[in-house]
Design a protein around this motif. Structure first.
Motif, mmCIF file in Angstrom:
data_model
loop_
_atom_site.group_PDB
_atom_site.id
_atom_site.type_symbol
_atom_site.label_atom_id
_atom_site.label_comp_id
_atom_site.label_asym_id
_atom_site.label_seq_id
_atom_site.Cartn_x
_atom_site.Cartn_y
_atom_site.Cartn_z
ATOM 1 N N THR A 1 27.371 -26.834 54.943
ATOM 2 C CA THR A 1 26.636 -26.037 55.923
ATOM 3 C C THR A 1 26.358 -24.667 55.318
ATOM 4 N N VAL A 2 25.341 -24.012 55.851
ATOM 5 C CA VAL A 2 24.995 -22.665 55.399
ATOM 6 C C VAL A 2 24.932 -21.766 56.628
ATOM 7 N N VAL A 3 25.718 -20.707 56.603
ATOM 8 C CA VAL A 3 25.694 -19.732 57.696
ATOM 9 C C VAL A 3 24.918 -18.511 57.212
ATOM 10 N N PRO A 4 23.765 -18.235 57.830
ATOM 11 C CA PRO A 4 22.962 -17.112 57.332
ATOM 12 C C PRO A 4 23.682 -15.784 57.544
ATOM 13 N N GLY A 5 23.309 -14.806 56.734
ATOM 14 C CA GLY A 5 23.897 -13.476 56.862
ATOM 15 C C GLY A 5 22.824 -12.412 56.972
ATOM 16 N N ILE A 6 23.239 -11.231 57.400
ATOM 17 C CA ILE A 6 22.326 -10.087 57.467
ATOM 18 C C ILE A 6 21.990 -9.671 56.042
ATOM 19 N N SER A 7 20.718 -9.696 55.684
ATOM 20 C CA SER A 7 20.317 -9.313 54.331
ATOM 21 C C SER A 7 20.101 -7.804 54.236
ATOM 22 N N SER A 8 20.603 -7.235 53.152
ATOM 23 C CA SER A 8 20.376 -5.812 52.901
ATOM 24 C C SER A 8 18.900 -5.460 52.814
ATOM 25 N N LEU B 1 28.664 -22.389 52.883
ATOM 26 C CA LEU B 1 28.179 -21.145 52.288
ATOM 27 C C LEU B 1 27.980 -20.157 53.425
ATOM 28 N N VAL B 2 28.614 -19.005 53.320
ATOM 29 C CA VAL B 2 28.628 -18.072 54.446
ATOM 30 C C VAL B 2 28.110 -16.715 53.993
ATOM 31 N N GLY B 3 27.090 -16.226 54.680
ATOM 32 C CA GLY B 3 26.571 -14.890 54.404
ATOM 33 C C GLY B 3 27.492 -13.841 54.988
ATOM 34 N N ALA B 4 27.884 -12.879 54.149
ATOM 35 C CA ALA B 4 28.811 -11.836 54.587
ATOM 36 C C ALA B 4 28.084 -10.611 55.122
ATOM 37 N N GLY B 5 26.760 -10.596 55.000
ATOM 38 C CA GLY B 5 26.028 -9.403 55.414
ATOM 39 C C GLY B 5 26.235 -8.255 54.438
ATOM 40 N N PRO B 6 25.749 -7.051 54.823
ATOM 41 C CA PRO B 6 25.745 -5.923 53.889
ATOM 42 C C PRO B 6 27.092 -5.221 53.755
ATOM 43 N N GLY B 7 28.077 -5.607 54.536
ATOM 44 C CA GLY B 7 29.396 -4.974 54.396
ATOM 45 C C GLY B 7 30.043 -4.723 55.736
ATOM 46 N N GLY B 8 31.348 -4.957 55.790
ATOM 47 C CA GLY B 8 32.090 -4.673 57.014
ATOM 48 C C GLY B 8 32.131 -5.863 57.943
ATOM 49 N N VAL B 9 33.225 -5.924 58.722
ATOM 50 C CA VAL B 9 33.401 -7.031 59.666
ATOM 51 C C VAL B 9 32.329 -7.003 60.755
ATOM 52 N N ASP B 10 31.882 -5.818 61.162
ATOM 53 C CA ASP B 10 30.939 -5.690 62.277
ATOM 54 C C ASP B 10 29.647 -6.455 62.057
ATOM 55 N N LEU B 11 29.236 -6.593 60.796
ATOM 56 C CA LEU B 11 27.957 -7.247 60.522
ATOM 57 C C LEU B 11 28.131 -8.691 60.065
ATOM 58 N N LEU B 12 29.345 -9.214 60.209
ATOM 59 C CA LEU B 12 29.512 -10.669 60.121
ATOM 60 C C LEU B 12 28.983 -11.294 61.398
#
Lengths: 256, 256
Positions: free
Chosen positions: B112-119, B7-18
């Motif tokens: 596995t879980v990869v955290p992402g940037i939360s909005s 499970l992978v967090g994509a963040g709020p948008g855009g490749v930069d915030l992966l």
């Protein structure tokens, strides 16, 4: 020519949890201001050619005061340099990011903020504890555990329900859990400490609001740790059953 | 041989915030399950050779039900494939990550879980609004705005104080702010909507708990937006004064 300032979130630790934007900001930096909370590994490799200034606490030394950090940051940028202020987690979650932005703005400097993965969500998650979970918790609150909870705030937290996350609260674990129980939190509410998230030494101590302090004391768990209180803590049992689990559980409310 | 699930967090948008870990997970994937909330741009380039399955809502179509998403995820992984379930923001912040982990664990799959940037933190931050700020707010609460606030929860939020962040709440902006004011929140409490965070069309509508709904209606702001309530909203004025600001403020409580 004028330089610029970038506040960059380093996430909870390790290069893997840096964002692409953070990696780029570091590689473009002339100066990196860092501290012990921003543990990204080999900073020299990430920011080749940059001057690395450690403004954090070191054994036997005091931390550089915040005003001095801001002075160094602004002065270097005004002299034409690209300055990265690297901050553990996210710059805006107990990171004094707002103050550093204000200092850069007051100096007329261009400033950007690169968000980071906050331990508040990611460290519970790394122990299989989701801060929200369908039909269990649709709200989560992140609190500085640096100072004890006053009774009114504890009452509001208990009335609100959902998931409570305390950062920087290990030295206050007893007063924090006691304040919550006095404010009406059922003693059997699941509660956990996740120690050293995202390191090889990571472990979870899982119990209840009543039992957690003793379990933590027995396990000898210490900072840096994240405290989580709420029904979502039960999900850590699912996580411990996964086929690639490296954890060893000693019991239903034991050390995982 | 058995595959695995990430499970992978994509963040709020855009490749930069992966994160670096998310980029690697995508590049290693055989299958990527994605939806409209995970806006990372050119997914084909990030996950070359992977089968990309869009399980999100599309115009005129219903979303794939959660049970079906889990079924596809598990089935592909059991057949030996490396499956990435890409999720907007962080998998554990209103992302049903806990359910998907449970499905993988029940199937005996490594997960596995990869955290992402939360909005929840990053989008206010992108508008210069820190969720915590020294001597202003040491606590923040993230709430699903999907359903209206019941009066008891609104009261608890008001008693708690600090910063309130509502996700997915734009269609409930009037009932949410009304419930808070009825529960005792001063009408003049600063409040903002940050629309389309991290896109070229991003804008902030800044007002008070009393004025925000009308300002938002006048501006024609809509989802996706994050609602922030609390004294920290005032910091957006500092942000608008930065030398590289591209924003245009129409007034002290106007559209920034």
């Amino acid at each position: 020519t004028r330089g610029r300032v970038a506040l960059v979130g380093a996430g909870p630790g390790g290069v893997d949890l840096l964002t692409v934007a953070a990696v780029r900001a570091l590689s473009d930096a002339d100066v990196v201001l860092t501290d012990r909370l921003a543990e990204v590994g080999d900073l020299g490799a990430l920011a080749p050619g940059a001057e690395i200034i450690d403004v954090g606490k070191r054994a036997g030394h005091h931390a550089v005061p915040q005003s001095e950090i801001e002075r160094i940051m602004v002065q270097r940028a005004l002299s034409g340099l690209t300055v990265v202020r690297l901050k553990g987690g996210d710059p805006y979650v107990f990171g004094r990011g707002g103050e550093e932005v204000a200092a850069a703005v007051a100096a007329g400097l261009p400033v950007t903020v690169v968000p980071g993965i906050s331990s508040a969500v990611a460290v519970p998650g790394s122990a299989g504890i989701p801060v929200t979970h369908r039909e269990v918790s649709h709200v989560f609150t992140v609190v500085s555990g640096h100072v004890p909870l006053d009774p009114r705030r504890a009452e509001a937290l208990v009335h609100l329900g959902g998931t409570l996350v305390f950062l920087m609260g290990m030295h206050n674990l007893v007063p924090l859990t006691t304040a919550l129980v006095r404010a009406g939190l059922p003693e059997e509410t699941p509660a956990a400490v996740v120690e050293r998230g995202f390191t090889p030494d990571q472990r979870s101590i899982v119990g209840t609001a009543a039992t957690l302090p003793d379990l933590v004391a027995s396990a000898g768990a210490a900072s840096p740790s994240v405290i989580v209180v709420g029904e979502v803590v039960r999900q850590s049992e699912v996580w411990e059953r996964r086929s690639d689990s490296h954890g060893v559980r000693s019991g239903p409310v034991g050390v995982a």
